[in-house]
Design a protein around this motif. Sequence first.
Motif, PDB file in Angstrom:
ATOM      1  N   LEU A 296       0.818  -1.208   0.000  1.00 24.63           N
ATOM      2  CA  LEU A 296       0.000   0.000   0.000  1.00 24.63           C
ATOM      3  C   LEU A 296       0.856   1.264   0.000  1.00 24.63           C
ATOM      4  O   LEU A 296       0.532   2.249  -0.664  1.00 24.63           O
ATOM      5  CB  LEU A 296      -0.937   0.001   1.204  1.00 24.63           C
ATOM      6  N   ALA A 297       1.954   1.255   0.731  1.00 25.25           N
ATOM      7  CA  ALA A 297       2.853   2.407   0.758  1.00 25.25           C
ATOM      8  C   ALA A 297       3.481   2.636  -0.618  1.00 25.25           C
ATOM      9  O   ALA A 297       3.572   3.777  -1.090  1.00 25.25           O
ATOM     10  CB  ALA A 297       3.940   2.205   1.810  1.00 25.25           C
ATOM     11  N   LEU A 298       3.892   1.554  -1.279  1.00 23.05           N
ATOM     12  CA  LEU A 298       4.451   1.685  -2.629  1.00 23.05           C
ATOM     13  C   LEU A 298       3.409   2.192  -3.614  1.00 23.05           C
ATOM     14  O   LEU A 298       3.711   3.031  -4.480  1.00 23.05           O
ATOM     15  CB  LEU A 298       5.022   0.348  -3.097  1.00 23.05           C
ATOM     16  N   ALA A 299       2.188   1.704  -3.491  1.00 21.52           N
ATOM     17  CA  ALA A 299       1.114   2.171  -4.368  1.00 21.52           C
ATOM     18  C   ALA A 299       0.832   3.654  -4.134  1.00 21.52           C
ATOM     19  O   ALA A 299       0.604   4.412  -5.084  1.00 21.52           O
ATOM     20  CB  ALA A 299      -0.143   1.338  -4.147  1.00 21.52           C
ATOM     21  N   ALA A 300       0.854   4.074  -2.886  1.00 20.25           N
ATOM     22  CA  ALA A 300       0.626   5.488  -2.575  1.00 20.25           C
ATOM     23  C   ALA A 300       1.737   6.357  -3.153  1.00 20.25           C
ATOM     24  O   ALA A 300       1.474   7.424  -3.725  1.00 20.25           O
ATOM     25  CB  ALA A 300       0.524   5.684  -1.061  1.00 20.25           C
ATOM     26  N   LEU A 301       2.977   5.922  -3.039  1.00 19.55           N
ATOM     27  CA  LEU A 301       4.099   6.668  -3.614  1.00 19.55           C
ATOM     28  C   LEU A 301       3.980   6.758  -5.130  1.00 19.55           C
ATOM     29  O   LEU A 301       4.229   7.810  -5.729  1.00 19.55           O
ATOM     30  CB  LEU A 301       5.432   6.011  -3.234  1.00 19.55           C
ATOM     31  N   ALA A 302       3.623   5.660  -5.757  1.00 16.68           N
ATOM     32  CA  ALA A 302       3.462   5.659  -7.210  1.00 16.68           C
ATOM     33  C   ALA A 302       2.338   6.604  -7.618  1.00 16.68           C
ATOM     34  O   ALA A 302       2.455   7.323  -8.618  1.00 16.68           O
ATOM     35  CB  ALA A 302       3.184   4.245  -7.705  1.00 16.68           C
ATOM     36  N   PHE A 303       1.250   6.634  -6.860  1.00 18.73           N
ATOM     37  CA  PHE A 303       0.141   7.524  -7.171  1.00 18.73           C
ATOM     38  C   PHE A 303       0.545   8.983  -6.998  1.00 18.73           C
ATOM     39  O   PHE A 303       0.222   9.833  -7.829  1.00 18.73           O
ATOM     40  CB  PHE A 303      -1.064   7.195  -6.288  1.00 18.73           C
ATOM     41  N   ILE A 304       1.240   9.281  -5.932  1.00 17.88           N
ATOM     42  CA  ILE A 304       1.651  10.660  -5.669  1.00 17.88           C
ATOM     43  C   ILE A 304       2.608  11.158  -6.748  1.00 17.88           C
ATOM     44  O   ILE A 304       2.533  12.297  -7.193  1.00 17.88           O
ATOM     45  CB  ILE A 304       2.301  10.766  -4.273  1.00 17.88           C
ATOM     46  N   HIS A 305       3.503  10.296  -7.205  1.00 22.93           N
ATOM     47  CA  HIS A 305       4.521  10.690  -8.181  1.00 22.93           C
ATOM     48  C   HIS A 305       4.204  10.197  -9.587  1.00 22.93           C
ATOM     49  O   HIS A 305       5.099  10.009 -10.405  1.00 22.93           O
ATOM     50  CB  HIS A 305       5.885  10.162  -7.739  1.00 22.93           C
ATOM     51  N   ARG A 306       2.936  10.018  -9.900  1.00 25.33           N
ATOM     52  CA  ARG A 306       2.558   9.471 -11.205  1.00 25.33           C
ATOM     53  C   ARG A 306       3.007  10.366 -12.362  1.00 25.33           C
ATOM     54  O   ARG A 306       3.405   9.870 -13.405  1.00 25.33           O
ATOM     55  CB  ARG A 306       1.064   9.205 -11.254  1.00 25.33           C
TER      56      ARG A 306
END
Length: 94
Positions: A23-33
Amino acid sequence: MARGRSILDTMRARIAALGIALLALAALAFIHRADIAAIVAGPVAAADDPLSHCIAERHATIDKGVAEGVFGADQAALFKQRATALCQATVKTE
């Protein structure tokens, strides 16, 4: 549960930790998309950018000369440096 064994040593705790990490990796990917998309797409020159257009045009001419055997790769590198400098000197940028 065996005596002396912590709740953090169970399989459920490990699965929960893995889920949190994902979930943390997914959140980072979403923030820096936008940043990720720019890296994947590579450098793209604006179509209305006169400097990029000038450089691309001159480099294409130089590449054509190399393909025809007019001059070698070493000369082409020098010519491309000079062409870039010429475009930067002659094209007005904002």
